[in-house]
Design a protein around this motif. Structure first.
Motif: not given
Length: 490
Positions: A305-330
């Motif tokens: 009953n929940i949804s998850l969002s994923y975020t990748f970080l490099k050296d503590g700084i987010a390089i991706t922002n992913q919410i649900g099924d959408s994703n993007s990367t810097t």
């Protein structure tokens, strides 16, 4: 002396006359082994009875009645000796009435003297009936009658706190009543805390359970011995967290009669997803600039009953922002894939700027976040190349330092035979008027990108070509040598 004997003779005559007139007094009974409380007729017999006579009856030498007839009814409850007296003359005998018990003194037995509210309480009034008479059993609580029947058992099917107290029983046959011992019954109030399956982020309700038949109860809630404001049967826990595991919840319940009870529970708050694990798809220790790298962040979903969002970080700084099924990367050379319960970060090609510590964070729709352990991505710059060059002596040539063209912010250093060539910091280096003794020189380029260095070397080869001036000089010298030889011969 003569007068003395006259007195004795007169006294004996009087006694003899009295015995003849009064007669002998004897006592008898209708039975000598009666049951307690049953009727026994005592008869006081005398050989000479006048209308003015009275009869006195004794029990254990204590007068119990004076009547105007020779019969007297008693209902003894214990064994005793009886005698009688007629006009002052005691019976010459006594009657021992050996009284038998109709029934023994009852013994009250209760299955539990301390019992939980809602349980069954059985009272057993035990006695032995020695007669054919029917026994009547009466049960009391705190001296108030609660039951009367011919049954020696009495059951309270579901006892409540207001039924605590002192119990006893009486057994009766006719006028004979015998009382049992007293038994104090304590009723305790069982309390338990009902906990539902609890997942983090959701609201949870704790229910303080008591027997349904109990009424007029008051409630208090405590969390780790700290009293809460709720005085209700339920305690609401908003947005529970797994950090609450180990917390002790206690409910105290009191009835109007002072009986109280308490129950404790340690709810188990379950995570909605597991701590993420970040792995490199390949087990290499390092990756060459320009190769392909795939980082996989995985977690197990424990509540659908929940949804998850994923975020990748490099050296503590987010390089991706992913919410649900959408994703993007810097990161322009990174892309994301999203199979079930995991996300992948692909670096293709990987560059020196991508070296560092990576982690992934997963957050559910309740803003509960978990972080993976960091992993280190090592990137090398080992593909630096310098192509060997062949050039004529005195000529000029250019060496080029070849690296991954997608690398940025690259600096260069040039060396000849391991000696730094000052001032040469571009990707190309040009040598002019190359002397013959440079033949076989090793020319090395050191490229540095984002703090990571790599080297490549090439060889400088010198070719020797004869020019027209050299040919003219050689021909002149050759002619001189020939002319000298001819003069010498001739």
């Amino acid at each position: 002396m003569k007068n003395f004997w006259l007195f004795v003779t007169t006294l004996c005559i009087l006694l003899l006359f009295t015995s003849v007139v009064q007669g002998e007094v004897r006592i008898s009974s209708s039975t000598e082994a009666p049951f307690e409380g049953t009727s026994v007729i005592l008869t006081c017999n005398s050989s000479n009875i006048t209308t003015t006579e009275s009869w006195t009856f004794y029990r254990n030498d204590v007068a119990i009645a004076t009547v105007n007839q020779s019969n007297y009814e008693v209902k003894p409850i214990e064994s005793a000796s009886f005698s009688c007296e007629v006009n002052g003359t005691r019976s010459v005998n006594t009657i021992l009435l050996d009284v038998k018990e109709l029934f023994t003194i009852p013994l009250l037995i209760i299955n539990q003297q301390t019992i939980e509210s809602g349980s069954a309480l059985t009272l057993q009034c035990n006695t032995t009936n020695n007669s054919n008479e029917t026994l009547v059993f009466t049960f009391y609580k705190d001296n108030e009658q609660i039951s009367q029947s011919n049954q020696s058992n009495f059951m309270i099917e579901r006892i409540s706190t207001n039924q605590k107290g002192v119990y006893m029983c009486n057994v009766t046959i006719g006028s004979i009543v015998k009382t049992s011992n007293k038994v104090n019954v304590e009723v305790i109030l069982p309390v338990s805390i009902q906990t539902e399956q609890i997942f983090e982020g959701f609201n949870a309700t704790l229910i303080c359970n008591t027997p349904n038949h109990e009424t007029n109860l008051s409630y208090k809630w405590f969390v780790n011995n700290t009293q809460q404001s709720s005085l209700e049967k339920t305690l609401m826990l908003p947005k529970v967290q797994v950090t609450m595991n180990g917390t002790i919840y206690r409910c105290e319940v009191s009835a109007l009669n002072g009986v109280s009870g308490s129950g404790e529970a340690i709810p188990n708050v379950k995570a909605t997803f597991t701590k993420p694990i970040l792995l490199l798809e390949s087990t290499q220790n390092s990756y060459e600039s320009g190769s392909k790298v795939k980082l996989v962040c995985s977690s197990q979903l424990l509540n659908n009953n929940i949804s998850l969002s994923y975020t990748f970080l490099k050296d503590g700084i987010a390089i991706t922002n992913q919410i649900g099924d959408s994703n993007s990367t810097t990161n322009e050379n990174a892309s994301l894939t999203k199979p079930t319960n995991q996300r992948s970060l692909i670096l293709d090609p990987v560059l020196t700027k991508d070296a560092g510590k990576y982690s992934c964070h997963i957050k559910n729709n309740f803003d509960i976040e978990r972080k993976s352990a960091p992993i280190t991505l090592n990137v090398t710059l080992n593909n630096v190349t310098v192509r060997s060059v062949e050039t004529p002596v005195g000529g000029s040539t250019t060496f080029t330092c070849q690296i991954n063209p997608q690398e940025t912010n690259v600096t260069f250093q040039w060396f000849r035979n391991s000696q730094l060539i000052p001032g040469q910091t571009s990707q190309n280096i040009t040598f002019e008027k190359i002397p013959f003794d440079w033949d076989g020189s090793e020319v090395t380029c050191r490229a540095t990108a984002n703090g990571i260095s790599g080297e490549g070397s090439g060889t400088l080869k010198i070719r020797v070509y004869l020019s027209f001036d050299w040919i003219t000089i050689f021909y002149f010298h050759f002619e001189c040598i020939i002319f000298t030889l001819l003069l010498y011969v001739f």
